[in-house]
Write a protein that holds these residues in place. Structure first.
Motif, mmCIF file in Angstrom:
data_model
loop_
_atom_site.group_PDB
_atom_site.id
_atom_site.type_symbol
_atom_site.label_atom_id
_atom_site.label_comp_id
_atom_site.label_asym_id
_atom_site.label_seq_id
_atom_site.Cartn_x
_atom_site.Cartn_y
_atom_site.Cartn_z
ATOM 1 N N GLY A 73 41.427 45.791 40.146
ATOM 2 C CA GLY A 73 41.894 47.070 40.652
ATOM 3 C C GLY A 73 40.855 47.745 41.510
ATOM 4 N N ARG A 74 41.322 48.635 42.349
ATOM 5 C CA ARG A 74 40.432 49.449 43.176
ATOM 6 C C ARG A 74 40.991 50.860 43.186
ATOM 7 N NH1 ARG A 74 38.517 47.261 48.911
ATOM 8 N NH2 ARG A 74 37.142 46.131 47.486
ATOM 9 N N ILE A 75 40.108 51.845 43.009
ATOM 10 C CA ILE A 75 40.488 53.243 43.133
ATOM 11 C C ILE A 75 39.812 53.789 44.385
ATOM 12 C CG2 ILE A 75 40.377 55.550 42.126
ATOM 13 C CD1 ILE A 75 40.518 54.278 39.382
ATOM 14 N N TYR A 76 40.643 54.221 45.345
ATOM 15 C CA TYR A 76 40.173 54.851 46.570
ATOM 16 C C TYR A 76 40.143 56.361 46.343
ATOM 17 C CZ TYR A 76 41.335 50.425 48.891
ATOM 18 O OH TYR A 76 41.407 49.102 49.267
ATOM 19 N N HIS A 98 41.726 66.771 38.998
ATOM 20 C CA HIS A 98 42.014 67.228 40.366
ATOM 21 C C HIS A 98 41.490 66.306 41.464
ATOM 22 C CE1 HIS A 98 43.634 70.997 38.851
ATOM 23 N NE2 HIS A 98 42.577 71.091 38.063
ATOM 24 N N MET A 99 41.076 65.081 41.159
ATOM 25 C CA MET A 99 40.541 64.186 42.186
ATOM 26 C C MET A 99 41.675 63.366 42.819
ATOM 27 S SD MET A 99 37.781 61.082 41.987
ATOM 28 C CE MET A 99 36.352 62.113 42.231
ATOM 29 N N PRO A 100 41.996 63.618 44.104
ATOM 30 C CA PRO A 100 42.986 62.780 44.773
ATOM 31 C C PRO A 100 42.481 61.338 44.848
ATOM 32 C CG PRO A 100 42.643 64.810 45.998
ATOM 33 C CD PRO A 100 41.551 64.724 44.954
ATOM 34 N N HIS A 101 43.376 60.391 44.553
ATOM 35 C CA HIS A 101 42.979 58.988 44.576
ATOM 36 C C HIS A 101 44.201 58.093 44.762
ATOM 37 C CE1 HIS A 101 43.950 59.836 40.354
ATOM 38 N NE2 HIS A 101 44.227 58.542 40.209
ATOM 39 N N VAL A 102 43.921 56.831 45.086
ATOM 40 C CA VAL A 102 44.936 55.786 45.224
ATOM 41 C C VAL A 102 44.499 54.638 44.333
ATOM 42 C CG1 VAL A 102 45.997 54.108 46.798
ATOM 43 C CG2 VAL A 102 45.483 56.425 47.607
ATOM 44 N N GLU A 103 45.412 54.139 43.508
ATOM 45 C CA GLU A 103 45.128 52.995 42.639
ATOM 46 C C GLU A 103 45.773 51.768 43.263
ATOM 47 O OE1 GLU A 103 47.226 54.446 39.310
ATOM 48 O OE2 GLU A 103 45.801 56.043 38.922
ATOM 49 N N ALA A 104 44.975 50.719 43.508
ATOM 50 C CA ALA A 104 45.498 49.538 44.197
ATOM 51 C C ALA A 104 45.231 48.269 43.407
ATOM 52 C CB ALA A 104 44.864 49.416 45.578
ATOM 53 N N ASN A 105 46.205 47.367 43.437
ATOM 54 C CA ASN A 105 46.019 46.007 42.935
ATOM 55 C C ASN A 105 45.488 45.205 44.109
ATOM 56 O OD1 ASN A 105 46.165 43.404 42.010
ATOM 57 N ND2 ASN A 105 48.202 43.608 41.141
#
Length: 141
Positions: A73-76, A98-105
């Motif tokens: 996984g990667r969190i942007y 409150h941290m905006p992020h994207v979780e990616a496989n």
């Protein structure tokens, strides 16, 4: 001690489906105020199919802890989601409130599965999506 108080089991395959999702991040609730007497915790399993990612989101006031069961996984996060942290099987991660992020496989062939614990609840605030090519190293299947 009240004899009516007892542990509550959420059986595999019986997890409630009424929890919030973020695009390709599918959340299954194991312990939550929605279906147990819990009042200050959300604990569940998050899955990202191969090559899928969440939309940008944050979890409001909730502190989030995660544990990778399998996958990469990667969190942007950060301005333009230009910063990231990578996670492999056995890794733990903390995402601040409150941290905006994207979780990616990051795999296009294997599922990413992780356990997630959040307090006080499964707060999910989905944000405006970003193009895949703005996320360094990410590719969809």
């Amino acid at each position: 001690m009240n004899v009516d108080i007892r542990p509550i089991v959420t059986e595999a395959g019986q997890e409630p489906l009424n929890t919030s999702h973020s695009g390709g991040a599918i959340r299954l609730s194991g312990v939550s105020p929605q279906h147990t007497p819990a009042t200050r915790i959300w604990f569940g399993k998050v899955k990202n199919e191969p090559g899928f990612r969440s939309v940008p989101h944050h979890h409001g006031e909730a502190e989030t802890g995660g544990y990778v069961l399998n996958g990469h996984g990667r969190i942007y996060f950060g301005p333009g989601y230009a910063d990231f942290v990578d996670m492999q099987e056995g890794d733990f991660v903390f995402v601040p409130p409150h941290m905006p992020h994207v979780e990616a496989n990051m795999s296009t062939t294997e599922q990413l599965v992780w356990l997630t614990c959040r307090t006080p609840d499964n707060i999910v605030v989905n944000l405006e999506d970003v193009p895949d090519n703005s996320l360094s190293g990410y590719k969809r299947t």
